[in-house]
Scaffold this active site. Structure first.
Site, PDB file in Angstrom:
ATOM      1  N   LYS A 127       7.781  20.226 -27.320  1.00 29.13           N
ATOM      2  CA  LYS A 127       8.318  20.927 -26.359  1.00 29.13           C
ATOM      3  C   LYS A 127       8.951  22.106 -27.104  1.00 29.13           C
ATOM      4  O   LYS A 127       9.106  23.271 -26.674  1.00 29.13           O
ATOM      5  CB  LYS A 127       9.262  20.381 -25.310  1.00 29.13           C
ATOM      6  CG  LYS A 127       8.149  19.767 -24.123  1.00 29.13           C
ATOM      7  CD  LYS A 127       8.900  19.500 -22.845  1.00 29.13           C
ATOM      8  CE  LYS A 127       7.938  18.844 -21.680  1.00 29.13           C
ATOM      9  NZ  LYS A 127       8.963  18.176 -20.567  1.00 29.13           N
ATOM     10  N   LYS A 210      -3.885  16.945 -23.705  1.00 25.66           N
ATOM     11  CA  LYS A 210      -3.568  16.313 -22.406  1.00 25.66           C
ATOM     12  C   LYS A 210      -3.615  17.313 -21.332  1.00 25.66           C
ATOM     13  O   LYS A 210      -3.210  18.585 -21.399  1.00 25.66           O
ATOM     14  CB  LYS A 210      -1.973  15.968 -22.494  1.00 25.66           C
ATOM     15  CG  LYS A 210      -1.532  14.864 -21.420  1.00 25.66           C
ATOM     16  CD  LYS A 210      -0.041  14.448 -21.788  1.00 25.66           C
ATOM     17  CE  LYS A 210       0.917  15.467 -21.117  1.00 25.66           C
ATOM     18  NZ  LYS A 210       2.139  15.327 -21.181  1.00 25.66           N
ATOM     19  N   LYS A 213       0.704  20.217 -16.453  1.00 24.95           N
ATOM     20  CA  LYS A 213       0.886  21.238 -15.353  1.00 24.95           C
ATOM     21  C   LYS A 213       1.629  22.631 -16.158  1.00 24.95           C
ATOM     22  O   LYS A 213       1.370  23.582 -15.640  1.00 24.95           O
ATOM     23  CB  LYS A 213       1.850  20.821 -14.397  1.00 24.95           C
ATOM     24  CG  LYS A 213       3.220  19.932 -14.808  1.00 24.95           C
ATOM     25  CD  LYS A 213       3.904  19.145 -13.827  1.00 24.95           C
ATOM     26  CE  LYS A 213       4.711  18.143 -14.222  1.00 24.95           C
ATOM     27  NZ  LYS A 213       5.078  17.068 -13.339  1.00 24.95           N
TER      28      LYS A 213
HETATM   29  P1  TYM Z   1       5.838  13.814 -16.242  1.00 25.31           P
HETATM   30  O1  TYM Z   1       6.683  14.582 -14.697  1.00 25.31           O
HETATM   31  O2  TYM Z   1       5.487  14.818 -17.198  1.00 25.31           O
HETATM   32  O3  TYM Z   1       4.605  13.095 -15.611  1.00 25.31           O
HETATM   33  C1  TYM Z   1       4.842  12.124 -14.572  1.00 25.31           C
HETATM   34  C2  TYM Z   1       3.809  11.013 -14.769  1.00 25.31           C
HETATM   35  O4  TYM Z   1       2.595  11.282 -15.145  1.00 25.31           O
HETATM   36  C3  TYM Z   1       2.121  10.920 -16.301  1.00 25.31           C
HETATM   37  N1  TYM Z   1       0.978  11.802 -16.737  1.00 25.31           N
HETATM   38  C4  TYM Z   1      -0.393  11.590 -17.040  1.00 25.31           C
HETATM   39  N2  TYM Z   1      -1.040  10.453 -17.235  1.00 25.31           N
HETATM   40  C5  TYM Z   1      -2.117  10.580 -17.690  1.00 25.31           C
HETATM   41  N3  TYM Z   1      -2.799  11.463 -17.934  1.00 25.31           N
HETATM   42  C6  TYM Z   1      -2.181  12.720 -17.947  1.00 25.31           C
HETATM   43  N4  TYM Z   1      -2.585  13.915 -18.661  1.00 25.31           N
HETATM   44  C7  TYM Z   1      -0.728  12.928 -17.494  1.00 25.31           C
HETATM   45  N5  TYM Z   1       0.247  13.892 -17.212  1.00 25.31           N
HETATM   46  C8  TYM Z   1       1.312  13.350 -16.754  1.00 25.31           C
HETATM   47  C9  TYM Z   1       3.037  10.594 -17.116  1.00 25.31           C
HETATM   48  O5  TYM Z   1       2.967   9.694 -18.191  1.00 25.31           O
HETATM   49  C10 TYM Z   1       4.316  10.285 -16.064  1.00 25.31           C
HETATM   50  O6  TYM Z   1       4.040   8.831 -16.071  1.00 25.31           O
HETATM   51  N6  TYM Z   1       9.691  12.056 -18.410  1.00 25.31           N
HETATM   52  C11 TYM Z   1       8.709  11.708 -17.184  1.00 25.31           C
HETATM   53  C12 TYM Z   1       9.628  11.774 -16.016  1.00 25.31           C
HETATM   54  C13 TYM Z   1      10.608  10.597 -15.758  1.00 25.31           C
HETATM   55  C14 TYM Z   1      10.422   9.362 -15.805  1.00 25.31           C
HETATM   56  C15 TYM Z   1      11.819   8.710 -15.573  1.00 25.31           C
HETATM   57  C16 TYM Z   1       9.072   8.472 -15.754  1.00 25.31           C
HETATM   58  C17 TYM Z   1      11.800  11.015 -15.849  1.00 25.31           C
HETATM   59  N7  TYM Z   1      12.690   9.626 -15.549  1.00 25.31           N
HETATM   60  C18 TYM Z   1      11.720   7.364 -15.541  1.00 25.31           C
HETATM   61  C19 TYM Z   1       9.424   7.070 -15.452  1.00 25.31           C
HETATM   62  C20 TYM Z   1      10.871   6.494 -15.512  1.00 25.31           C
HETATM   63  C21 TYM Z   1       8.003  12.937 -17.417  1.00 25.31           C
HETATM   64  O7  TYM Z   1       8.274  14.077 -17.822  1.00 25.31           O
HETATM   65  O8  TYM Z   1       6.585  12.596 -16.695  1.00 25.31           O
END
Ligand code: TYM
Length: 351
Positions: A127, A210, A213
């Site tokens: 990032k 990947k 968004k």
């Molecule tokens: P975030 O918001 O980027 O994504 C949310 C969840 O979606 C999954 N994900 C995917 N899975 C499969 N293929 C993809 N292309 C894909 N894009 C996103 C992510 O693996 C995630 O499970 N840091 C985290 C948010 C967070 C969090 C937490 C998660 C903050 N605190 C505590 C678990 C526990 C994040 O940025 O996810």
């Protein structure tokens, strides 16, 4: 990864099974979020385990967010969760900033985690890119806040996509170091749950990237807000190679785009990739893509329609998030109060 820390791993059985997970409301939800996370959140809820799900608005602001858009996207994500099957009575659903325990525990963890651990986080490196001097301090500390999200509930299991694996390892390192530094068996060694056919959904334009968004190309992803026509068009235009689908999984090895479409099909249909190949092996993309588009529309369209309906009543969404926050606070507050006590903070304020 971390300096060696002893893990006074009091038996995991001492911790009540509890699921926690979060999604950033930093843009619309994608098919990757749905298949890698949200769909599985619903499955966990339906298995009857205690489930706590959070829209992590404080994580979102580690990069610039327009305030009005952030509010809108947070509500839209909440509507998406409910439309996908999260029942705000059986699960706790809330936005992070309404429960102050997250920020409080994050500060303690900023003082537990080591700079070296954080510098090794690949997501930060991706990032920040070449711009690392100019990104927010929050982006660097992000994984400590994520550990706080999880451990404020002493969550034992966290369903996530593959990309969060390293952050979950860091969460365990932080828990272990805290337990070790203070000679307690206070935090569990939380297990990531990275399961199913779609733990890493790839871009529709590039099977090595990947689906995200934040990708500048809207054609690279399916959004939870896309209508049936748009979903079908994006799948029809998805990048592929000219060969038909292979007759076994081995044949997908060096074909990232083909493999991605097979995995998406499998996750949407609740099948394994093997089963998809058994049914569609040898099919040209000219017939497999329309089958996938029909399947995607049949799964996603009802969710989109329900999400749009729920968005008509924003006050109700805010009410649900507020009620969820009160329930989340009731779990996290005593845990974080105990952390202050363990650390040696005086707690004598009369309330
Ligand atoms: P975030 O918001 O980027 O994504 C949310 C969840 O979606 C999954 N994900 C995917 N899975 C499969 N293929 C993809 N292309 C894909 N894009 C996103 C992510 O693996 C995630 O499970 N840091 C985290 C948010 C967070 C969090 C937490 C998660 C903050 N605190 C505590 C678990 C526990 C994040 O940025 O996810």
């Amino acid at each position: 990864m971390a300096e060696p820390v002893q893990t006074p791993q009091s038996s995991q059985t001492a911790f009540k099974p509890r699921i926690f997970s979060g999604i950033q409301p930093s843009g619309g939800l994608t098919l990757g979020n749905y298949l890698g996370a949200l769909k599985r959140f619903v499955e966990k809820q339906n298995e009857g385990i205690e489930t706590v799900y959070c829209l992590v608005d404080m994580h979102a602001i580690t990069v610039w967010q327009d305030p009005a858009k952030l509010r809108q996207q947070t509500r839209e994500a909440a509507a998406g969760f409910i439309a996908a099957g999260i029942d705000p009575v059986r699960s706790i659903l809330f936005n992070q900033s309404q429960v102050t325990a997250h920020a409080e525990l994050a500060w303690i963890f900023n003082c537990v985690a080591r700079m070296g651990w954080m510098s090794r986080m690949t997501q930060f490196k991706d990032k920040a890119g070449k711009n690392s001097e100019n990104v927010s301090l929050g982006l660097f500390a992000y994984p400590a806040l994520m550990a706080a999200d999880i451990l404020a509930y002493k969550a034992t299991h966290v369903p996530v996509g593959e990309d969060q694996k390293q952050h979950l390892e860091l969460c365990r390192d932080i828990a272990a170091k805290f337990n070790n530094d203070f000679g307690v068996a206070f935090f569990p060694m939380t297990e990531p749950l990275i399961e199913g056919a779609a733990t890493r959904v790839m871009s529709l334009r590039d099977g090595t990237k990947k689906m995200s968004k934040s990708d500048p190309s809207d054609q690279s992803r399916i959004n939870l807000t896309d209508d049936a026509d748009t979903i079908a068009k994006k799948i029809r235009k998805a990048k592929t190679d000219p060969e038909p689908l292979p007759s076994d999984l081995e044949g997908l090895k060096d074909r990232p785009e083909a493999r991605n479409l097979v995995n998406i099909y499998a996750a949407l249909a609740g099948m394994t990739a093997e089963e998809v190949i058994r049914d569609h092996g040898g099919a040209p993309f000219g017939s497999f893509k329309p089958a996938l588009a029909d399947l995607a529309v049949s799964v996603m369209s009802p969710i989109t329609t329900e999400m749009n309906r729920l968005m008509q009543d924003v006050a109700e969404i805010d009410r649900i998030l507020g009620e969820g926050a009160a329930r989340a606070d009731a779990i996290a507050r005593p845990i974080v109060d105990e952390v202050y006590d363990i650390v040696g903070m005086i707690r004598s304020r009369v309330i």
